[in-house]
Structure formats: C-alpha cells, structure tokens
Design a protein around this motif. Structure first.
Motif, PDB file in Angstrom:
ATOM      1  N   GLN A   1       0.803  -1.220   0.000  1.00 28.16           N
ATOM      2  CA  GLN A   1       0.000   0.000   0.000  1.00 28.16           C
ATOM      3  C   GLN A   1       0.845   1.283   0.000  1.00 28.16           C
ATOM      4  O   GLN A   1       0.490   2.242  -0.697  1.00 28.16           O
ATOM      5  N   PRO A   2       1.973   1.339   0.739  1.00 30.45           N
ATOM      6  CA  PRO A   2       2.796   2.558   0.614  1.00 30.45           C
ATOM      7  C   PRO A   2       3.290   2.792  -0.804  1.00 30.45           C
ATOM      8  O   PRO A   2       3.374   3.939  -1.257  1.00 30.45           O
ATOM      9  N   LEU A   3       3.594   1.725  -1.526  1.00 26.08           N
ATOM     10  CA  LEU A   3       4.041   1.869  -2.910  1.00 26.08           C
ATOM     11  C   LEU A   3       2.886   2.320  -3.803  1.00 26.08           C
ATOM     12  O   LEU A   3       3.085   3.134  -4.724  1.00 26.08           O
ATOM     13  N   MET A   4       1.679   1.809  -3.553  1.00 25.12           N
ATOM     14  CA  MET A   4       0.519   2.275  -4.324  1.00 25.12           C
ATOM     15  C   MET A   4       0.329   3.776  -4.131  1.00 25.12           C
ATOM     16  O   MET A   4       0.040   4.511  -5.093  1.00 25.12           O
ATOM     17  N   LYS A   5       0.516   4.241  -2.890  1.00 25.52           N
ATOM     18  CA  LYS A   5       0.392   5.671  -2.617  1.00 25.52           C
ATOM     19  C   LYS A   5       1.472   6.439  -3.373  1.00 25.52           C
ATOM     20  O   LYS A   5       1.217   7.517  -3.927  1.00 25.52           O
ATOM     21  N   TRP A   6       2.687   5.890  -3.416  1.00 24.17           N
ATOM     22  CA  TRP A   6       3.785   6.536  -4.137  1.00 24.17           C
ATOM     23  C   TRP A   6       3.480   6.607  -5.634  1.00 24.17           C
ATOM     24  O   TRP A   6       3.797   7.594  -6.300  1.00 24.17           O
ATOM     25  N   LEU A   7       2.841   5.569  -6.167  1.00 28.26           N
ATOM     26  CA  LEU A   7       2.457   5.544  -7.580  1.00 28.26           C
ATOM     27  C   LEU A   7       1.217   6.387  -7.855  1.00 28.26           C
ATOM     28  O   LEU A   7       0.866   6.618  -9.023  1.00 28.26           O
ATOM     29  N   ASP A   8       0.531   6.821  -6.784  1.00 27.12           N
ATOM     30  CA  ASP A   8      -0.700   7.607  -6.886  1.00 27.12           C
ATOM     31  C   ASP A   8      -1.817   6.798  -7.533  1.00 27.12           C
ATOM     32  O   ASP A   8      -2.566   7.287  -8.372  1.00 27.12           O
ATOM     33  N   VAL A   9      -1.937   5.538  -7.130  1.00 28.24           N
ATOM     34  CA  VAL A   9      -3.032   4.674  -7.571  1.00 28.24           C
ATOM     35  C   VAL A   9      -3.548   3.928  -6.347  1.00 28.24           C
ATOM     36  O   VAL A   9      -2.854   3.806  -5.335  1.00 28.24           O
ATOM     37  N   SER A  10      -4.759   3.397  -6.454  1.00 30.20           N
ATOM     38  CA  SER A  10      -5.302   2.606  -5.351  1.00 30.20           C
ATOM     39  C   SER A  10      -4.961   1.130  -5.517  1.00 30.20           C
ATOM     40  O   SER A  10      -4.835   0.396  -4.528  1.00 30.20           O
ATOM     41  N   SER A  11      -4.812   0.690  -6.758  1.00 32.55           N
ATOM     42  CA  SER A  11      -4.498  -0.707  -7.029  1.00 32.55           C
ATOM     43  C   SER A  11      -4.002  -0.831  -8.465  1.00 32.55           C
ATOM     44  O   SER A  11      -4.117   0.111  -9.269  1.00 32.55           O
ATOM     45  N   THR A  12      -3.460  -1.997  -8.780  1.00 34.38           N
ATOM     46  CA  THR A  12      -2.950  -2.262 -10.120  1.00 34.38           C
ATOM     47  C   THR A  12      -3.209  -3.721 -10.472  1.00 34.38           C
ATOM     48  O   THR A  12      -3.575  -4.535  -9.614  1.00 34.38           O
ATOM     49  N   ALA A  13      -2.992  -4.052 -11.729  1.00 35.07           N
ATOM     50  CA  ALA A  13      -2.976  -5.448 -12.178  1.00 35.07           C
ATOM     51  C   ALA A  13      -1.523  -5.863 -12.376  1.00 35.07           C
ATOM     52  O   ALA A  13      -0.657  -5.028 -12.648  1.00 35.07           O
ATOM     53  N   ARG A  14      -1.262  -7.169 -12.248  1.00 37.84           N
ATOM     54  CA  ARG A  14       0.115  -7.651 -12.398  1.00 37.84           C
ATOM     55  C   ARG A  14       0.128  -8.989 -13.119  1.00 37.84           C
ATOM     56  O   ARG A  14      -0.619  -9.909 -12.760  1.00 37.84           O
ATOM     57  N   ALA A  15       0.973  -9.085 -14.127  1.00 40.00           N
ATOM     58  CA  ALA A  15       1.240 -10.345 -14.816  1.00 40.00           C
ATOM     59  C   ALA A  15       2.668 -10.756 -14.486  1.00 40.00           C
ATOM     60  O   ALA A  15       3.596  -9.962 -14.652  1.00 40.00           O
ATOM     61  N   SER A  16       2.857 -11.975 -14.007  1.00 40.41           N
ATOM     62  CA  SER A  16       4.196 -12.443 -13.643  1.00 40.41           C
ATOM     63  C   SER A  16       4.463 -13.800 -14.286  1.00 40.41           C
ATOM     64  O   SER A  16       3.562 -14.634 -14.410  1.00 40.41           O
TER      65      SER A  16
END
Length: 406
Positions: A363-378
């Motif tokens: 969540q701190p990184l989401m705040k740094w990115l200025d988004v609430s959530s993301t999608a991820r493909a790994s």
C-alpha cells in the motif's frame, strides 16, 4: 530451456478455465508445483510419515534424514557458509518477523534508525514499524527515482551512523526493480549497520549467493519457487544467530528444562520450536532439485526474454500504463485506462488468464504511484510467448468491451 516440455511437468496447467486453456500469470503470488515435488511429498506421507529428531525407529530416522538433507540442499543452493545458518520458518514473513523481533530487539534502541524503502512488501515494513514502536527508533525511507529504482547516492544519504538495520527487498514484487544488494550491503556495513533482505521474488528466478552478497540475513519462501506453501527459509550469519534469542518456545528447541529455567539447543534447531514442516521441507528439497536441473541462469534468461517481449507487446495497447523500470525482473504491473484492475482481472479470468489485481501487499508503494491498485502479470519457467500473445489479444478485447457505450 524448452518451456513447452517443462509445462508437461505441471499437472495443474493441463486444464481449461471457463472453457479456455489456462494461462497462469500469477507466479509472483504463488508458483505452480511440478509433479516431482508433489510425488516427493506423497512419498513421505505414504512411506515414512514420522516426526523428526526424537525417534530412533526406522521411519523417524528416515524422516529426520529427509528433513536435514533438505536443509543441506538449501545451504548449497544459496551458498551459505554453514549448515547451521539455515533456519526453516513458515515463510518469508515469519523469517523477517524472527529477525525483527529477536535481532532487532537486541540491537535497536531509542534514537536509532531502521532504513527501508517504499517499494517493500508489507511483510518487510510492518515488522520494522513494530520494532520502531517498541524501541523508540525511527524509520528512514530511501527515496526512489521516478522509474522506481534506487541510486547508490540515495542509499548513501539515507544510511548514517545512527542506522542499525537496513531492511530491503532484493526484487520488488510490484515494480520488478532489482536492487544492487551487494553494494547496499557494503554501504550498510561501512556505517556499522546490518542488512536484512527479503528475497522472496529473487531466489526463484536468479542465482543468489549469500556469501558473495555479504548479507547478514536473507529470507525467502518455498511456494514461490515451485515448492509447497507453509515453508520458508531464514539465512543468517552464524555469529549473529548464535547471539539471538528464540521467539517461540517448546519442544525440540530446548537443551534442558527444569521447573523454572530452560536452556536452548544449538543452531539452527533453537529457532524451530515444535514439530517442523517435515513434508514441506522434503517438497522444498525436490523443488530445489528441479530448479537446479534447469539452471537458475537459464530460468533468468527465459524470464528476461518473456518480460521484454510482454513489455513490447503491452506497449502497443493504447491506454495501458506500465509501472517500474524498463530493466526488470519477470513481472509487469500495469493499469488500463478507465478499467478498474479488479474488473480487468475478472474479464481476463473469463478467458482463462490468471493475473493478480489489488495493492499486492504494498500500500505505501501504491500511494507513491498515486493509484489505489494495479494489475500484475508475472512469468516463470512454464510460460511462453504464445501465452503472452493470447494475453495481449484478451487485453484488446477487454479494452474494447469497456469502451463500448451501452
């Protein structure tokens, strides 16, 4: 390596989801398990299920041998100096908590500093927050560059003579950033600090040599490296582990128990109270065999080829924003314009594609990115470029669907 042949070793991949061939792009959360690992654990339960260290009968001896051989295999896999430096835990989270609670409480006091980053998984922030709260220490965050990387100049600035511990991820589970752990460890040690590394996203995907990195502690999990859930590893330099107190007490970790006093047994068992994860250790051992047979360098090369291909293909899709540096580990975190990540993941699931959506325990990184959530493909050893092509077509269809005005 041939990913098509490797896929045959993974029974779970031979299925359809919502009528489509499964495309599993969620390895950063949990990798899939090859048949050899499943068979090794089944053999334990079918043939020599017994507790370890305590019995002298045949099954107990065989179980103990399997469990301790797994420890030796981990030691060799990450090139630890001593067998005693490998502590089995429930996972990366438990390993980091052990360091924070035992070693942290031992060396950190009021006015000291604990250096972390904003890219950390919650498992590598919350234990240090609690340590700071208990001791009156201060958390210091190394500032990140715009692309989510760290410069050694920023590391130098953040670490001072007041720093006691540097806690940092080797590979970000969101950005794919690969941190220069060897250089950061050198800076920490030069300032009299210790370094604890979250290696959950690194050990499965590249060669890790803890002696070469000169880390004091290094943690990772079995379920992200083709092994079972419920087991992880804490590597610690033996001189540090010797000085640390256990944080769990009970059977097996004791040397002598009197009515009012007890003493602890030797490393590493003093940190492994109670019945350990026997079947899981045996499964982890089989997973290490499997990874070693393919070769960590071959795995890294394959993932780099996949992630570069996926990055280029995804950049072709209008409205996709990718987070993190161009040079990255084998994952891509992104958002699609005007589509919530959970809606995107649900739409992809209808086409048999598994991706992760949410804040990814960061969540701190989401705040740094200025988004609430993301999608991820790994990606991992069992993924192919053909799967990425299917993923891209599904992204295009999803974008078209959500752009349609009903």
């Amino acid at each position: 390596m041939n990913a098509i042949d490797i896929r045959k070793d993974f029974p779970i991949l031979d299925q359809k989801v919502n009528g489509k061939d499964l495309i599993y792009f969620d390895t950063s959360a949990t990798s899939q398990t090859p048949a050899k690992v499943i068979d090794a654990m089944n053999d334990y339960y079918r043939e020599y299920n017994s507790n370890v260290h305590r019995g002298v009968h045949t099954l107990g001896t065989k179980a103990t041998d399997g469990y301790e051989q797994a420890r030796m295999k981990v030691k060799n896999f990450i090139n630890a100096k001593r067998y005693e430096e490998i502590v089995f835990t429930r996972g990366t989270t438990a390993a980091i908590n052990l360091v924070a609670r035992s070693f942290g409480d031992m060396i950190v006091g009021e006015g000291d500093e604990i250096v972390v980053t904003e890219m950390e998984h919650h498992a590598n922030i919350v234990p240090w927050q609690q340590l700071a709260r208990r001791t009156g220490a201060e958390l210091i965050f190394i500032p990140m560059e715009a692309d989510g990387t760290l410069t050694l100049e920023s590391v130098e600035t953040a670490i001072s003579e007041r720093t006691k511990i540097v806690a940092i991820t080797h590979v970000s589970n969101v950005l794919g950033t690969i941190n220069d752990i060897r250089a950061i460890a050198e800076i920490a040690h030069r300032n009299g600090a210790y370094i604890s590394v979250d290696g959950a996203q690194a050990v499965p995907h590249m060669s890790v040599d803890v002696q070469d990195l000169d880390v004091d502690f290094y943690a990772f999990s079995g379920h992200k490296m083709l092994g079972p859930t419920g087991i992880g590893v804490l590597y610690g330099k033996s001189g540090l582990l010797d000085k640390m107190e256990p944080i769990e007490y009970g059977g097996d970790m004791i040397d002598f128990v009197d009515l009012r006093e007890s003493t602890w047994t030797d490393l590493p068992v003093k940190f492994e109270a109670g019945t350990p994860m026997i079947a899981e250790a045996i499964g982890l051992s089989a997973a290490i065999d499997y990874i070693t047979e393919i070769g960590p360098d071959a795995i890294l090369d394959h993932e780099q080829e996949l992630v570069n291909y996926a990055y280029a293909r995804m950049s072709e899709v209008e409205g996709i924003e990718i987070y993190g540096p161009k040079e990255r580990a084998g994952l891509i975190t992104f958002n699609m314009e005007d589509v919530h990540p959970h809606d995107l993941a649900t739409a992809l699931d209808t086409e048999g594609i598994a991706v992760r959506a949410g804040h990814h325990c960061a969540q701190p990184l989401m705040k740094w990115l200025d988004v609430s959530s993301t999608a991820r493909a790994s990606f991992y050893v069992y993924n192919t470029k053909e799967e990425i092509d299917g993923f891209i077509e599904s992204l295009k269809r999803t974008k078209e669907f959500f752009s349609y005005e009903f």
